[in-house]
Design a protein around this motif. Structure first.
Motif, PDB file in Angstrom:
ATOM      1  N   LEU A  84     -21.267  81.010  23.620  1.00 46.81           N
ATOM      2  CA  LEU A  84     -21.223  82.459  23.816  1.00 46.81           C
ATOM      3  C   LEU A  84     -20.504  82.765  25.125  1.00 46.81           C
ATOM      4  N   GLY A  85     -19.563  83.702  25.106  1.00 51.38           N
ATOM      5  CA  GLY A  85     -18.883  84.109  26.325  1.00 51.38           C
ATOM      6  C   GLY A  85     -17.869  83.118  26.836  1.00 51.38           C
TER       7      GLY A  85
ATOM      8  N   SER B 260     -18.289  86.936  34.073  1.00 50.43           N
ATOM      9  CA  SER B 260     -19.660  86.684  33.633  1.00 50.43           C
ATOM     10  C   SER B 260     -20.634  87.064  34.737  1.00 50.43           C
TER      11      SER B 260
ATOM     12  N   ALA C 151     -26.857  85.302  21.696  1.00 47.04           N
ATOM     13  CA  ALA C 151     -26.874  86.726  22.050  1.00 47.04           C
ATOM     14  C   ALA C 151     -28.292  87.282  21.907  1.00 47.04           C
TER      15      ALA C 151
ATOM     16  N   ALA D 270     -27.693  91.563  29.084  1.00 51.21           N
ATOM     17  CA  ALA D 270     -26.720  92.161  28.181  1.00 51.21           C
ATOM     18  C   ALA D 270     -25.923  91.044  27.511  1.00 51.21           C
ATOM     19  N   PRO D 271     -26.017  90.878  26.202  1.00 50.48           N
ATOM     20  CA  PRO D 271     -25.415  89.713  25.534  1.00 50.48           C
ATOM     21  C   PRO D 271     -23.922  89.542  25.759  1.00 50.48           C
ATOM     22  N   GLU D 272     -23.201  90.641  25.998  1.00 51.87           N
ATOM     23  CA  GLU D 272     -21.753  90.549  26.140  1.00 51.87           C
ATOM     24  C   GLU D 272     -21.315  90.230  27.567  1.00 51.87           C
ATOM     25  N   ALA D 273     -22.261  90.044  28.486  1.00 56.17           N
ATOM     26  CA  ALA D 273     -21.909  89.954  29.906  1.00 56.17           C
ATOM     27  C   ALA D 273     -22.055  88.567  30.512  1.00 56.17           C
TER      28      ALA D 273
END
Length: 233
Positions: free
Chosen positions: A39-40, A46, A68, A77-80
């Protein structure tokens, strides 16, 4: 688990989700990152890193989505951020070391042994053995994206050296991951600082990065072997 030292501006904490440990690192702001994480991954920014334990038979077809959900469950926050998976117990296997300008956290899971990556005419099942080494490094000063990619090579070579010195027939495992993070040059106190453009071992920070990776992986391998010996006894 060794949780100190830690990179400036970051905190570490241990959580349990569904009965398994999750090691969480969170920064007070976003840092530039390069990662091969589930992820990411890739080049980006990040604000956190998760290293999560999963069962040895983990077979989720959407590991990024799983991570996530895991991140959200511990308030992130899953996208961060960047999410990593391993079958070792991160609460006992994590080794954190520091060298000048670098902090490194590694979980080392090799199993009984690894195999060399280039095996002619071997089936996939013969070539790949279970095991994961997750290496996360924080640099004290800014670096360019190309320097971070260079740093991935430096960490990988130092890990391979540790494997060879430990007598393991391989340079890593088939699911190893490397993540590097650094402050963003235009941010706050680093606004006027020229980012480093080279993280090979002829640079002071690159040498420190290699030394930190080598020390952490060497310690992790010794710890894993001691655990195997104790279980056999």
């Amino acid at each position: 688990m060794i949780t100190s030292p830690r990179p400036r501006g970051w905190t570490s904490s241990l959580h349990r989700v569904e009965g398994r440990p999750v090691l969480r690192w969170e920064g007070d702001r976003a840092w530039r990152s390069v990662s091969s994480g589930v992820l990411g991954g890739g080049l980006g920014t990040s604000r956190w890193v998760l290293n999560a334990t999963v069962p040895t038979d983990f077979d989720d077809d959407e590991p990024a989505a799983y991570l996530a959900r895991l991140a959200a469950s511990v308030g992130l926050a899953p996208e961060a951020g960047v999410g990593l998976l391993t079958a070792v117990e991160v609460d006992t296997a994590a080794v954190t070391v520091a060298r000048p300008g670098v902090t490194m956290s590694v979980t080392t899971g090799v199993g009984q042994h690894a195999l060399w990556p280039a095996v002619e005419d071997a089936a996939v099942g013969e070539r790949c053995r279970a095991g994961t080494v997750n290496a996360v490094a924080w640099l004290d000063r800014p670096a360019t994206p190309e320097a971070l990619v260079n740093g991935v090579i430096t960490v990988t070579e130092a890990k391979a050296q540790a494997f060879l010195e430990a007598g393991i027939d391989g340079t890593g495992t088939c699911t190893d991951s490397v993540t590097l993070l650094c402050p963003i040059a235009a941010d706050g106190e680093y606004r006027d600082e020229e980012p480093t453009r080279y993280l090979g071992t002829r640079s002071p920070v690159g040498q420190a990065l290699a030394a930190a990776a080598h020390a952490a992986v060497t310690t992790g391998l010794a710890r894993e072997r001691a655990a195997f010996a104790a279980s056999d006894g």
